[in-house]
Motif scaffolding. Structure first.
Motif, mmCIF file in Angstrom:
data_model
loop_
_atom_site.group_PDB
_atom_site.id
_atom_site.type_symbol
_atom_site.label_atom_id
_atom_site.label_comp_id
_atom_site.label_asym_id
_atom_site.label_seq_id
_atom_site.Cartn_x
_atom_site.Cartn_y
_atom_site.Cartn_z
ATOM 1 N N MET A 1 0.826 -1.180 0.000
ATOM 2 C CA MET A 1 0.000 0.000 0.000
ATOM 3 C C MET A 1 0.871 1.245 0.000
ATOM 4 O O MET A 1 0.538 2.225 -0.659
ATOM 5 N N SER A 2 1.982 1.218 0.712
ATOM 6 C CA SER A 2 2.837 2.407 0.757
ATOM 7 C C SER A 2 3.401 2.697 -0.631
ATOM 8 O O SER A 2 3.595 3.855 -0.993
ATOM 9 N N TYR A 3 3.640 1.639 -1.417
ATOM 10 C CA TYR A 3 4.111 1.847 -2.793
ATOM 11 C C TYR A 3 3.062 2.626 -3.587
ATOM 12 O O TYR A 3 3.389 3.603 -4.264
ATOM 13 N N LEU A 4 1.798 2.214 -3.497
ATOM 14 C CA LEU A 4 0.736 2.889 -4.236
ATOM 15 C C LEU A 4 0.519 4.316 -3.735
ATOM 16 O O LEU A 4 0.191 5.206 -4.513
ATOM 17 N N MET A 5 0.711 4.542 -2.440
ATOM 18 C CA MET A 5 0.529 5.889 -1.891
ATOM 19 C C MET A 5 1.596 6.849 -2.416
ATOM 20 O O MET A 5 1.340 8.032 -2.577
ATOM 21 N N GLY A 6 2.784 6.326 -2.685
ATOM 22 C CA GLY A 6 3.888 7.179 -3.103
ATOM 23 C C GLY A 6 3.941 7.476 -4.587
ATOM 24 O O GLY A 6 4.747 8.299 -5.026
ATOM 25 N N ILE A 7 3.088 6.860 -5.361
ATOM 26 C CA ILE A 7 3.128 7.039 -6.808
ATOM 27 C C ILE A 7 2.599 8.424 -7.187
ATOM 28 O O ILE A 7 1.518 8.816 -6.764
ATOM 29 N N GLU A 8 3.392 9.138 -7.961
ATOM 30 C CA GLU A 8 2.938 10.438 -8.438
ATOM 31 C C GLU A 8 2.346 10.320 -9.837
ATOM 32 O O GLU A 8 1.409 11.018 -10.178
ATOM 33 N N ALA A 19 -5.784 -2.686 -9.335
ATOM 34 C CA ALA A 19 -7.004 -3.440 -9.660
ATOM 35 C C ALA A 19 -6.982 -4.836 -9.065
ATOM 36 O O ALA A 19 -8.024 -5.370 -8.680
ATOM 37 N N ASN A 20 -5.806 -5.427 -8.970
ATOM 38 C CA ASN A 20 -5.702 -6.809 -8.497
ATOM 39 C C ASN A 20 -5.369 -6.933 -7.013
ATOM 40 O O ASN A 20 -5.165 -8.040 -6.532
ATOM 41 N N THR A 21 -5.307 -5.819 -6.305
ATOM 42 C CA THR A 21 -4.985 -5.888 -4.872
ATOM 43 C C THR A 21 -6.065 -5.247 -3.996
ATOM 44 O O THR A 21 -5.814 -4.944 -2.837
ATOM 45 N N LEU A 22 -7.249 -5.059 -4.536
ATOM 46 C CA LEU A 22 -8.315 -4.401 -3.773
ATOM 47 C C LEU A 22 -8.601 -5.094 -2.447
ATOM 48 O O LEU A 22 -8.878 -4.432 -1.448
ATOM 49 N N ASP A 23 -8.539 -6.411 -2.448
ATOM 50 C CA ASP A 23 -8.861 -7.163 -1.231
ATOM 51 C C ASP A 23 -7.871 -6.901 -0.095
ATOM 52 O O ASP A 23 -8.167 -7.178 1.064
ATOM 53 N N PHE A 24 -6.706 -6.360 -0.427
ATOM 54 C CA PHE A 24 -5.675 -6.134 0.577
ATOM 55 C C PHE A 24 -5.603 -4.681 1.033
ATOM 56 O O PHE A 24 -4.789 -4.335 1.874
ATOM 57 N N LEU A 25 -6.452 -3.833 0.460
ATOM 58 C CA LEU A 25 -6.404 -2.406 0.767
ATOM 59 C C LEU A 25 -7.530 -2.014 1.721
ATOM 60 O O LEU A 25 -8.595 -2.618 1.716
ATOM 61 N N ASP A 26 -7.281 -0.988 2.499
ATOM 62 C CA ASP A 26 -8.313 -0.436 3.373
ATOM 63 C C ASP A 26 -9.385 0.229 2.528
ATOM 64 O O ASP A 26 -9.099 0.811 1.477
ATOM 65 N N HIS A 27 -10.592 0.179 3.022
ATOM 66 C CA HIS A 27 -11.745 0.737 2.315
ATOM 67 C C HIS A 27 -11.499 2.182 1.862
ATOM 68 O O HIS A 27 -11.745 2.536 0.721
ATOM 69 N N GLU A 28 -11.009 3.004 2.759
ATOM 70 C CA GLU A 28 -10.822 4.423 2.435
ATOM 71 C C GLU A 28 -9.786 4.629 1.333
ATOM 72 O O GLU A 28 -9.925 5.536 0.503
ATOM 73 N N PHE A 29 -8.764 3.792 1.284
ATOM 74 C CA PHE A 29 -7.723 3.949 0.276
ATOM 75 C C PHE A 29 -8.189 3.541 -1.117
ATOM 76 O O PHE A 29 -7.726 4.086 -2.107
ATOM 77 N N ILE A 30 -9.104 2.610 -1.186
ATOM 78 C CA ILE A 30 -9.600 2.164 -2.487
ATOM 79 C C ILE A 30 -10.182 3.341 -3.253
ATOM 80 O O ILE A 30 -9.886 3.544 -4.434
ATOM 81 N N PHE A 31 -10.977 4.140 -2.612
ATOM 82 C CA PHE A 31 -11.623 5.252 -3.297
ATOM 83 C C PHE A 31 -10.665 6.418 -3.533
ATOM 84 O O PHE A 31 -10.776 7.127 -4.529
ATOM 85 N N ILE A 32 -9.686 6.594 -2.652
ATOM 86 C CA ILE A 32 -8.640 7.602 -2.877
ATOM 87 C C ILE A 32 -7.831 7.223 -4.119
ATOM 88 O O ILE A 32 -7.604 8.055 -5.004
ATOM 89 N N ILE A 61 -13.770 -3.207 -8.789
ATOM 90 C CA ILE A 61 -14.344 -2.237 -7.847
ATOM 91 C C ILE A 61 -15.866 -2.390 -7.781
ATOM 92 O O ILE A 61 -16.455 -2.262 -6.707
ATOM 93 N N ILE A 62 -16.503 -2.682 -8.904
ATOM 94 C CA ILE A 62 -17.955 -2.903 -8.874
ATOM 95 C C ILE A 62 -18.281 -4.099 -7.992
ATOM 96 O O ILE A 62 -19.201 -4.043 -7.167
ATOM 97 N N GLU A 63 -17.527 -5.174 -8.154
ATOM 98 C CA GLU A 63 -17.750 -6.344 -7.288
ATOM 99 C C GLU A 63 -17.587 -5.941 -5.818
ATOM 100 O O GLU A 63 -18.398 -6.304 -4.969
ATOM 101 N N TYR A 64 -16.565 -5.169 -5.524
ATOM 102 C CA TYR A 64 -16.314 -4.699 -4.158
ATOM 103 C C TYR A 64 -17.491 -3.875 -3.636
ATOM 104 O O TYR A 64 -17.915 -4.040 -2.488
ATOM 105 N N THR A 65 -18.044 -2.982 -4.476
ATOM 106 C CA THR A 65 -19.160 -2.142 -4.020
ATOM 107 C C THR A 65 -20.403 -2.973 -3.729
ATOM 108 O O THR A 65 -21.161 -2.640 -2.820
ATOM 109 N N PHE A 66 -20.609 -4.052 -4.488
ATOM 110 C CA PHE A 66 -21.755 -4.912 -4.198
ATOM 111 C C PHE A 66 -21.562 -5.654 -2.884
ATOM 112 O O PHE A 66 -22.490 -5.797 -2.099
#
Length: 142
Positions: A1-8, A19-32, A61-66
Motif C-alpha cells: 500500500m505504501s508503494y501505491l501511496m507514493g506514486i505520483e 485493480a488486483n490488490t483491492l482485497d488487501f487495501l483499506d476501504h478508504e484507500f480504495i476510493f482515494i 471495484i464494482i464487485e467490491y461495491t456490491f
C-alpha cells in the motif's frame, strides 16, 4: 500500500496492480486511489491495453461495491464500464457489465427481474467454459 501511496504518475502497470490488490487495501484507500487513476482514464482508454486494464479495474471495484452494499457507487461505476466495453474485444467486460446491471436491479428495483438478468449472464459464462468465474460471481446473488 505504501508503494501505491507514493506514486505520483500512475502507469498501466500500477493501475493493474491496484485493480488486483483491492482485497488487501483499506476501504478508504480504495476510493482515494480510484480518484487518482480516474484522472488518467481519458488518456489510457485510447489504447486497447488501457481499456482492458480499466475495464478490469472497474469490474473489481464494482464487485467490491456490491459486497459492501454501496449501490449508488456501483451504479456510477457500472455506467463507466458500459461506456468502455463497447467493442467486440470487450466481450468479457460487457458480459460482466450485464451481470452487474442485473444484480443492481435485483438489489434495488425488482429482485426477480434482476436475478433473471444476472443468472442469464452466469449461464453464458458456463456455456463459454468459464464455470469457475460463473460460480465466483454467483456468490453475489446470495
Amino acid at each position: 500500500m505504501s508503494y501505491l501511496m507514493g506514486i505520483e504518475s500512475w502507469t498501466l502497470q500500477e493501475i493493474h496492480l491496484f485493480a488486483n490488490t483491492l482485497d488487501f487495501l483499506d476501504h478508504e484507500f480504495i476510493f482515494i486511489f480510484f480518484k487518482r487513476v480516474s484522472k488518467l482514464l481519458e488518456y489510457y482508454i485510447q489504447f486497447e491495453k488501457g481499456r482492458e486494464v480499466y475495464c478490469g479495474l472497474l469490474i473489481n471495484i464494482i464487485e467490491y461495491t456490491f459486497v459492501k452494499n454501496q449501490y449508488e457507487f456501483a451504479e456510477v461505476l457500472l455506467t463507466q464500464l458500459g461506456l468502455l466495453s463497447t467493442s467486440f474485444q470487450d466481450f468479457f467486460s460487457r458480459t460482466l457489465y450485464k451481470f452487474f446491471e442485473g444484480l443492481l436491479i435485483m438489489r434495488t428495483v425488482n429482485e426477480e427481474q434482476g436475478r433473471t438478468m444476472a443468472t442469464r449472464m452466469l449461464d453464458i459464462m458456463v456455456e463459454l467454459d468459464q464455470a469457475p468465474l460463473s460460480k465466483m460471481f454467483s456468490l453475489l446473488l446470495e
